[in-house]
Structures are given as C-alpha cells and as structure tokens.
Design a protein around this motif. Structure first.
Motif, PDB file in Angstrom:
ATOM      1  N   LYS B  35      27.079  32.186 105.925  1.00 16.10           N
ATOM      2  CA  LYS B  35      26.890  31.057 105.748  1.00 16.10           C
ATOM      3  C   LYS B  35      26.627  29.898 106.281  1.00 16.10           C
ATOM      4  O   LYS B  35      27.711  29.037 106.404  1.00 16.10           O
ATOM      5  CB  LYS B  35      25.914  30.555 104.321  1.00 16.10           C
ATOM      6  N   TYR B  37      24.797  25.879 108.146  1.00 16.19           N
ATOM      7  CA  TYR B  37      23.301  24.673 108.082  1.00 16.19           C
ATOM      8  C   TYR B  37      24.481  23.562 108.681  1.00 16.19           C
ATOM      9  O   TYR B  37      25.822  23.023 109.121  1.00 16.19           O
ATOM     10  CB  TYR B  37      23.479  24.039 106.817  1.00 16.19           C
ATOM     11  N   ASP B  38      23.680  22.390 109.774  1.00 17.70           N
ATOM     12  CA  ASP B  38      24.067  21.285 110.377  1.00 17.70           C
ATOM     13  C   ASP B  38      24.885  21.374 110.863  1.00 17.70           C
ATOM     14  O   ASP B  38      25.874  21.167 111.392  1.00 17.70           O
ATOM     15  CB  ASP B  38      24.801  20.332 109.189  1.00 17.70           C
ATOM     16  N   ASN B  39      25.186  22.932 111.900  1.00 17.35           N
ATOM     17  CA  ASN B  39      25.869  23.186 112.777  1.00 17.35           C
ATOM     18  C   ASN B  39      27.323  23.776 112.809  1.00 17.35           C
ATOM     19  O   ASN B  39      28.660  23.893 113.403  1.00 17.35           O
ATOM     20  CB  ASN B  39      25.923  22.346 113.793  1.00 17.35           C
ATOM     21  N   ARG B  40      27.724  23.691 111.045  1.00 19.47           N
ATOM     22  CA  ARG B  40      29.080  24.170 110.609  1.00 19.47           C
ATOM     23  C   ARG B  40      28.252  25.142 109.483  1.00 19.47           C
ATOM     24  O   ARG B  40      27.694  25.888 109.183  1.00 19.47           O
ATOM     25  CB  ARG B  40      29.529  22.255 110.042  1.00 19.47           C
ATOM     26  N   ILE B 126      25.150  29.030 116.889  1.00 19.05           N
ATOM     27  CA  ILE B 126      24.646  27.664 117.518  1.00 19.05           C
ATOM     28  C   ILE B 126      24.392  27.044 118.521  1.00 19.05           C
ATOM     29  O   ILE B 126      23.491  26.524 118.388  1.00 19.05           O
ATOM     30  CB  ILE B 126      25.525  27.201 116.108  1.00 19.05           C
ATOM     31  N   ARG B 136      19.912  20.718 115.320  1.00 15.43           N
ATOM     32  CA  ARG B 136      20.201  21.210 113.969  1.00 15.43           C
ATOM     33  C   ARG B 136      20.475  22.680 113.572  1.00 15.43           C
ATOM     34  O   ARG B 136      18.963  23.019 114.263  1.00 15.43           O
ATOM     35  CB  ARG B 136      20.208  20.602 112.448  1.00 15.43           C
ATOM     36  N   ALA B 138      20.737  25.937 111.524  1.00 12.18           N
ATOM     37  CA  ALA B 138      21.270  26.793 109.781  1.00 12.18           C
ATOM     38  C   ALA B 138      20.892  28.096 110.225  1.00 12.18           C
ATOM     39  O   ALA B 138      19.954  28.816 110.937  1.00 12.18           O
ATOM     40  CB  ALA B 138      19.994  26.608 109.234  1.00 12.18           C
ATOM     41  N   GLY B 139      21.709  28.996 109.302  1.00  9.08           N
ATOM     42  CA  GLY B 139      20.972  30.799 108.638  1.00  9.08           C
ATOM     43  C   GLY B 139      22.046  31.522 108.231  1.00  9.08           C
ATOM     44  O   GLY B 139      22.980  30.548 107.249  1.00  9.08           O
ATOM     45  N   VAL B 140      22.371  32.848 108.485  1.00  6.77           N
ATOM     46  CA  VAL B 140      23.378  33.382 108.135  1.00  6.77           C
ATOM     47  C   VAL B 140      23.948  34.826 108.832  1.00  6.77           C
ATOM     48  O   VAL B 140      22.560  35.209 109.549  1.00  6.77           O
ATOM     49  CB  VAL B 140      22.763  34.244 106.648  1.00  6.77           C
ATOM     50  N   ASN B 168      19.976  35.348 111.044  1.00  6.88           N
ATOM     51  CA  ASN B 168      19.313  34.463 111.225  1.00  6.88           C
ATOM     52  C   ASN B 168      19.126  33.010 111.361  1.00  6.88           C
ATOM     53  O   ASN B 168      20.585  32.739 111.048  1.00  6.88           O
ATOM     54  CB  ASN B 168      18.523  35.223 109.548  1.00  6.88           C
ATOM     55  N   ARG B 170      18.014  29.402 112.398  1.00  7.61           N
ATOM     56  CA  ARG B 170      17.027  29.067 111.944  1.00  7.61           C
ATOM     57  C   ARG B 170      17.329  27.947 113.168  1.00  7.61           C
ATOM     58  O   ARG B 170      18.112  26.989 112.681  1.00  7.61           O
ATOM     59  CB  ARG B 170      16.886  28.183 110.496  1.00  7.61           C
ATOM     60  N   PHE B 172      16.580  23.369 114.261  1.00  8.17           N
ATOM     61  CA  PHE B 172      15.802  22.194 114.024  1.00  8.17           C
ATOM     62  C   PHE B 172      15.678  21.209 115.593  1.00  8.17           C
ATOM     63  O   PHE B 172      16.810  20.433 115.593  1.00  8.17           O
ATOM     64  CB  PHE B 172      15.930  21.523 112.546  1.00  8.17           C
TER      65      PHE B 172
END
Lengths: 476, 438
Positions: B35, B37-40, B126, B136, B138-140, B168, B170, B172
């Motif tokens: 998982k 988010y924020d490219n990390r 990413i 930015r 995010a995903g999984v 998946n 997402r 931004f």
C-alpha cells in the motif's frame, strides 16, 4: 483463548527484534460467531464461523510491514516474521513511515460486561429470536411482502504484545440483528433496513426488544407506503433530523474526515481523503451548536473497547466543539506525524488486518430541547426520522440522505407524510446550520468500512434530534 | 498440505456428524500487498491463511461452518460446531448434492505471482504517474495465490489453483484534482503499471480544470471503472438468492427485454484474466458461461441447486452454498471509440470513477452514486472542464434500457469499490439524473 497461544505473540515480537526490527507488535486473535437467517420465514442453513490467527507488524527504519497467518506454531510464526523483516528491508528505499509516537506501555486485561456467555446460548434460542422478529413484521400488515432477517452472535478474544512493553488481553462478545423489510401496495414498493446491536452477553437481548423494534418499523413502513405523498419542499428551509440521521451525519461528515490517516492521504486511493487539512485543528467547520464526540468506552456499545490495537488506553475524543475542529482520531503512526500522543483510535477488524485509525461510537452531543420545543422553534419544517439511501463524497463534503419516515411540520406539530424527500448538503453548510439539539441521544449500530483490504468494524453512531435551519430540500 | 488437511476435515465431519450429505471446501491462500501514498510505501503486507467451509445435512437438517483454525483441535472444534448447528436447525427440504461431472480447467495460472518484485511494480506505477504530471500518487498492489479444493459426499474430489494481480493507482495533480488507473490480471507479468500510472495522471489533469454544472438530466459516458460498478450490481441482482430475498430489481423480468438488443452481460466461470475464475462451484458443479443478459433480454438468474429447485430451474454452476453469485462478468463491446462517443454527446459528462453507490430501494433499483476524480463535462462533442461536486441519481433498470453506445475497447476492472471482476467497455447512458449539494 488458550494462554499458550500468548507465547506465539511473544515469540513473534522477540524474533522481530532479534532480526533487527526497531519496533514490533503482535496480536493473537480468535473470533467465533453464529448466525441465523430467515428469508420470508424460511431458514437458511444456520452458519457458525471461527478463526484464530496472529497478525504481526514490524518497523525497520522507515519501512513498515504487516503479516498474518493462521498456522499457529512457532516455526510458522518465525518464518512469517523473517519474511516481514525482509520485505520491510526491500521496501526501505521508498519506505514512508516516520515512526510511532512514544506511549506509556499498558499491561491490562479487560472485557465487555457479560452475564451469560454467547457461546453458551442454544442456537435454537437465536432462531426463536429471529422468528419473533419475523412474526412482528408479518403482523404489521399484509403490505409487508418481504422479510430478510438475520441475527448474529460473535465473540472476539485477543492478546496484544508490543515491543515497548504493552501486554493486553481482552474479550468482547457482540449481538447484532439485521432486517430488510419490503412493503408493497399495488405498484408502490418501499424498503427499510433495520439494524440493532451492542456488546455484551445474551442478557442484552431483553433490553434491545428486537420484536418490538421490528413491529414499530414495519408499521411505520406500512404507514409511509399508504400515506406518503410527494410534496413541494422548495419553501421549506428547516429540517429536524432524528437520532438515526444526526448519528450518520456525525459518522460520515465529522468522524471520517477527522481520521488522521485520511488527512495525511494514506487512504487516498481507497476510502478517500478529508476536507480538513493537516493544519485544520482550531479551524471552524460548524456553528456554535455543533458538537461531536467519539467514545469507545460507552458500556454496552457496539464499538466498545478499553484499549486500542496498539495498547493505548481508550478515551472519549471531542472531535468538534462549538463548530471548531478540536481533535483528530489517531493511531501511533499518525500521532507521530502530528507530534501528539495517540488517543487510542487504532482498530483492526481481524487478525489478518493492520491497525489503522477508526471510529468507535460517534455521536452528536445532546442539547437542552425536547422534540416538541424543536418543532415549535422550527416553523414550517421537515421532520426526518429515518432514511434508506445515503452517501458522501471521498473528501466527506457532499452528502445526501433520502428520507423514509418524514413529516411536514407546521404549527409545532408533525402533519402529513412526505414521499422521498432528499437532503443534499455540504458538511460545512450542514454543521454551520445546526441551531438546536434535543436532550435525548439514541444510537444505531453499523459496520464501518475502510482500509485495503476492506476492514469492517462494529460502530455505533448516534445523536439527539437536531434542528437545522437555512438549507434547501429536494425530492427524488 | 491441502490434501492432508482435507482428509482431516472430511474425517472429522464424518466422525462427529455422521452426515447424510456433506461438502468440504478448503482454501489455502497467500497474498503480498503493498500500500502506498505520497509516492512512498505505507506498508508491505504478507498474508498466509487456510480457510475451510463445512456443510452437512443430517435427517433433513443442515448447517454451515466456516473455520480458519486447521490444527487438529480447531478442526474437531469446527466439526462439533457443525453438529450443534445441525441439531438446532429446523428440517428443510433441499435437493441432493450433485454428482461429479466433467471438469475443464482453464490453466490461466501463475504460481510465481507472490514472488514477483512488488516494489518495482509499485515504483513503475508511481514514476509513470509522476512523469505524466502527477504530484502525489497513492494506491495498492495485491499479488495472490489461492488453492481451492472440494470434497463432497456425492463423490466430487477436485482441486483448483488460481493467481491474481491487482494494481490500483490514484494520482493527484493538486489536492482536488485526481485520476484513477487500474490494471487487473491473473499474473503480475501482464500487469501494466505504466499505463495505470499514466492514465491516472492524465485523468487528474482533466480534473484540474473544475467547473460547476446545473442539476438535471445528462447523457453520461461511464468509463470502465464506473461501468463496472453499474454492471456488478446487475450481476449481484441476477443471483436467484437476491431475487427471492427482495434485493433484486431483476425480479419478475426473466425473458423480458431489459437492455438494447446489441448488449449482452455474461458471467464466465473461467476466462483468461478473469481473477474470479473457478473450475467448480461450491457444490462441486463445473462452472460455465451463462448469459445473464443476451441480446438485451434477461436470460437467466444465477443458481445453485437450492435456488434452482425453488425456481423450478437447474443450477448454473454459481454456488455459493447459500447464495449463488457471479464469477467474472463480461459486457459486450460496441463499435465506437471513446473519442467517437464523446463526439456524440451534445450535453453530458463522463464519469471516470465513482464510489459509495447506495440503493434507496433494491427491488426497484433506485440509487445514487458519487463520481470521483475527473468528471469531464462535454458540450457539443467536446470536453470543456471537469464537473465538481456532483452526484448521479438514477435507476438501474432505466439505465440499462438507456444504454445507447459502447466502445470497442474494454478493460478488466476490480478494485476497492468493484468486488466482482468485470470486463467492460465505456458505455453511454442517456438521461441520467445529476444533482449537487453545492
């Protein structure tokens, strides 16, 4: 739970530290449940379930790994921990965890109060409970043409060990009932979902009065089916929402956007973000009558717990005070980012799911009015007591509730029933328009979804009747 | 491991219950998830789980037990639970369990799925999004293996192995402008993280030109992520259990025209890249292909043997020991491109993703749902801006009747909001209701 299983959590944590983890926690958890379902009076096969497994979390540098298995022997657990330390290491080049907040370790044993254990309930009693609800529905009128009714018993037992010294043992039994009622009159068809639930032993059932509640809901549904008519609501600018709706409003548009992981973007690809920014504490999202709390410690509540999944003591959180953002829901990971202590909001739905910030029992705090006083004060208004359809956008701003039992209020009294009124409003407009609250808070149970994989956790949401002025209504 | 565990499960059920009939299903799964988010990376997860379902009938009474403790003690305890549940169950009539049949296994399987370099796949998603303009991401990523085996008192003894790979993303470009990309396969080798990342960012760029639109009726192009959501509800409503429980807007419509003649919605027990594929259902019946909607007509509900008996029909190989349901849904393609579909719209929107679909009434099919990410506003065949703050409020049977176009291009969709895998084109629906709280 066999105490020897506690050893596995200890083995997992000790093994992780030995392999170089900076932090580790492990929870051995068992879940047991039994469910009966009646479809229009006919039983589906009764279903039992049981699970037992271990969930382990390790932090290596800035890289967090979580893993789980239900192969409960020392070798399997050590293999799991070894693989977690390895995958945490391999992900370290883009690991994004700053660490965990420092908290005092807790050593405790707690359990929800129970007189009669749910495991000792004869499944026939559960079936009788479902049958009594089914009978209550059918006796409400020939218009009730569909009944899907289920009752669940469940028991969650857990042992948590953290590498910084917490050891928590717990047990929570829960009872939950669900009904989907369908009423038909000619071509007009209406449906109502009813949920009843709490934490405790079988003794809870008598206080919950399942058949009485289903009887009232069924009669209400038949009355709405027979009498509700479309109404031009363009000149109605006041709404009194009942506890069921003030509760879901508190849950959806205050509880969720105040979850710190959403604010940080950790749920951005799934359950979404928040209209509140990282620097949102102290900002206004509502008016002086807007007060919302989250409290896991309410005895008998469906979202009851005394310590969270990271060993932090549970306490009430006043999320919004007089319209001002007062506190977010934190686990230790988000608390570290915000530079605060965790407020004990970490939950996970089963042993195989990571702990993340969650709600428990979220509610609009009570005011000082009776319903009669609110109706007097409202003028021409809509009294919205129950709903079927609801939803909200992924930043928790744009929400909607389609009313089921809804009266036009005139002269301080409820009058005719209105068909399918729609309240569609932004969070800021909603909470800024609350002008008065009732004295009596009532709660509804629900299963709140979040996380990936999806984690459904038991919650209550509630509130008093709440008068909202200066907003528009529509109809389907 | 699985065969030995199955032997212990069956032995325990037979000893404890002495059943007239039984079904034992065993699932052994492994999953690797990342998982971010924020490219990390937020968390890397590994799950190893064995799950059993035990179903038995004795003297006309039946019950079902789910168990995750495969120790001797756990299995014995589950069998005792089964016996207790049967003893408390009222007598019911149910058809006998079906006998063994011929099973054709579609070998769409990658045994190395959980050994793939998950971090590199995530990094590719990413970096593609970032290089396409995102700030930015995010995903999984979910990579998994599941071994399913079944043994029944009627002689079925089968095993199946499946793999899946789901990504998946997402992206931004700013706090209020996002886009989603999805890649679904039975093997990480066929995942396309680059396309998932770049398409998410491209959609997010559209969302960065927001506008408001008036509530009203619009022609709506549902991009695959949103079309899949609509169609998963069609698939769920096709379950005969949903029909008999009052949950289905398809009740009473068998044999009726429910969609345009060119449209079909088919459920596949096995199909390449269908991550819901199975050789056999939960009663040991071979899965197959069932047209739910064929040439616009509602052809069948989805059955197990119990619902089939209730409806005077035959099983469609879709058990669920209690509820039958779809495996993988395929929506027929059209003959247009997404660009041609946009050119056909005089006043409309495209919904690129949506969430929180809730029904006012399952029987009638009234619902609303929230578009997420970009919702391109189309005027005179051209995209003008992205609608912000809107909600689609409609009715599924009416939507099906109002489908007027579909794209040739199709995509597999399965993500957080779409649980049933759906292979779907873009579809255009006339006159969907759009509302707003703003």
């Amino acid at each position: 739970m066999d105490a020897s299983l506690h050893d596995l959590a200890d083995i997992a944590v000790d093994s992780a530290l030995r392999l170089g983890a900076d932090y580790a926690d492990a929870r051995v958890r068992s879940d047991w449940g039994h469910r009966v379902t009646l479809r229009n009076g006919s039983p589906d096969p009764p279903a039992s379930f049981s699970s037992m497994g271990i969930g382990v979390r390790v932090l290596v540098g800035r890289s967090m790994a979580f893993g789980s298995t239900n192969r409960l022997d020392a070798r399997s657990v050590e293999e799991l921990v070894g693989s977690l330390v390895r995958i945490a290491g391999s992900a370290s080049r883009i690991g994004g965890v700053e660490g965990l907040s420092r908290e005092d370790p807790s050593i405790a044993t707690w359990r929800a109060a129970e007189s009669r254990r749910l495991e000792d309930v004869d499944p026939r009693e559960l079936l009788e409970g479902a049958r009594s609800m089914d009978s209550a529905a059918t006796s409400a009128g020939a218009e009730i043409v569909g009944r899907w009714i289920s009752m669940h018993l469940s028991v969650e037992e857990k042992y948590l060990r953290t590498s910084d010294g917490s050891r928590i043992t717990s047990r929570v039994p829960r009872i939950f009932a669900f009904a989907l009622l369908t009423a038909r009159d000619g071509s007009r068809v209406m449906q109502r979902t009813v949920e009843i639930g709490g934490s405790g032993g079988w003794e809870l059932v008598s206080g919950m009065d399942f058949p009485g509640r289903i009887s009232r809901e069924s009669k209400d549904l038949v009355e709405v089916l027979r009498k509700a008519e479309p109404e031009d609501l363009s000149d109605v600018k006041s709404v009194i929402v009942g506890p069921e709706i003030s509760g879901i409003m508190a849950h959806e548009s205050i509880g969720h956007p105040f979850e710190a992981d959403r604010i940080l973007g950790r749920e951005a690809a799934q359950a979404g973000g928040s209209y509140v920014g990282r620097d949102g504490l102290g900002t206004r999202v509502g008016g002086p009558e807007a007060f919302v709390s989250d409290d896991p410690t309410i005895p008998g509540s469906y979202g009851y717990y005394e310590y969270d999944e990271e060993g932090v003591p549970a306490r009430r959180k006043r999320l919004m005070v007089a319209g001002t953002v007062n506190e977010f829901l934190h686990d230790r990971e988000t608390a570290r980012v915000f530079g605060v202590h965790s407020n004990g909001s970490a939950r996970s739905s089963e042993y195989s799911r990571e702990p993340i910030p969650r709600m428990s029992n979220t509610f609009v705090e009570p005011g000082d009015r009776t319903l009669e006083e609110l109706m007097e004060e409202a003028g021409r208004a809509l009294l919205l007591e129950s709903y079927m359809e609801w939803n909200i956008d992924d930043k928790r701003e744009n929400q909607r509730y389609v009313g089921l039992k809804a009266y036009l209020v005139e002269g301080g009294r409820p009058g005719k029933l209105v068909l399918n009124p729609v309240l569609e409003v932004t969070s800021q407009r909603l909470w800024s328009s609350v002008v008065a609250r009732g004295k009596v808070v009532e709660f509804s149970p629900g299963t709140c979804g979040k996380g990936e994989p999806m984690q459904g956790v038991p919650v209550w949401f509630g509130g008093p009747h709440m008068l909202i002025k200066g907003i528009s209504l529509g109809r389907r | 491991m699985s065969r030995e565990t199955m032997d212990r499960l069956v032995g325990s059920v037979v000893r404890e219950v002495s059943p007239d009939e039984y079904v034992v299903l065993l699932f052994s799964g492994q999953e690797l998830r990342v998982k971010f988010y924020d490219n990390r990376i937020a968390v890397s997860e590994r799950e190893v789980v064995d799950t059993a379902r035990l179903y038995a009938v004795k003297s006309g009474r039946h019950a079902l037990v789910g168990a995750e403790d495969m120790s001797d003690h756990g299995i014995e305890s589950a069998a005792r639970d089964l016996r207790a549940a049967i003893e408390s169950s009222p007598e019911v009539r149910r058809p006998p369990l079906p006998p063994p049949s011929k099973y054709d296994h579609n070998g769409d399987f990658d045994g190395g799925a959980v050994d793939a370099d998950a971090v590199s796949i995530v990094e590719a998603g990413i970096s593609s999004a970032l290089s396409s303009g995102a700030r930015r991401v995010a995903g999984v990523l979910e990579l998994g293996l599941v071994d399913v085996s079944i043994r029944t008192s009627s002689g079925v003894d089968q095993a199946d192995r499946r793999s899946y790979a789901l990504l998946n993303v997402r992206a931004f470009v700013d706090d209020d402008a996002s886009g989603q990309g999805v890649s679904v396969s039975t093997t990480p080798r066929r995942l396309d993280p680059h396309r998932a990342g770049s398409s998410a960012a491209e959609i997010a760029r559209i969302a960065s030109k927001p506008c408001r639109i008036e509530p009203g009726e619009y022609d709506v192009i549902l991009a695959p992520i949103s079309a899949a959501d609509l169609m998963q509800h069609v698939g769920a409503a096709a379950s005969a259990y949903s029909v008999s429980s009052g949950f289905s807007f398809l009740e009473g419509r068998l044999g009726s025209r429910v969609a345009p003649e060119w449209l079909s919605v088919v459920d596949h027990g096995q199909i390449v890249d269908g991550v819901g594929s199975r050789t056999f259902d939960d009663e040991g019946v071979p899965t197959r292909t069932n047209p739910i909607i064929g040439n616009g007509v509602l052809r069948t509900y989805l059955h197990n043997t119990v619902t089939a008996a209730e409806f005077g029909s035959t099983t469609t190989g879709n058990a669920g020991l209690v509820e039958p349901g779809p495996w993988n849904l395929e929506v027929s393609p059209g003959d247009s491109s997404p660009e041609e579909m946009i050119r056909e719209v005089r006043r409309g929107i495209m919904v690129t993703s949506n969430w929180y679909t809730r029904f006012q009434n399952y029987r009638i099919g009234d619902y609303s749902t929230l578009p997420r990410d970009a919702s391109p506003v189309i005027e005179g065949g051209e995209v003008k801006c992205s609608a912000r703050g809107i909600r689609v409020s409609s009715n599924v049977p009416r939507d099906l009747e109002n489908i007027v176009m579909a794209s040739k291009e199709r995509q597999w969709i399965k993500w957080w909001e779409v649980e049933i895998p759906v292979l779907t084109p873009y579809i255009m629906v006339r006159n969907m209701g759009v509302t707003s709280a703003f």
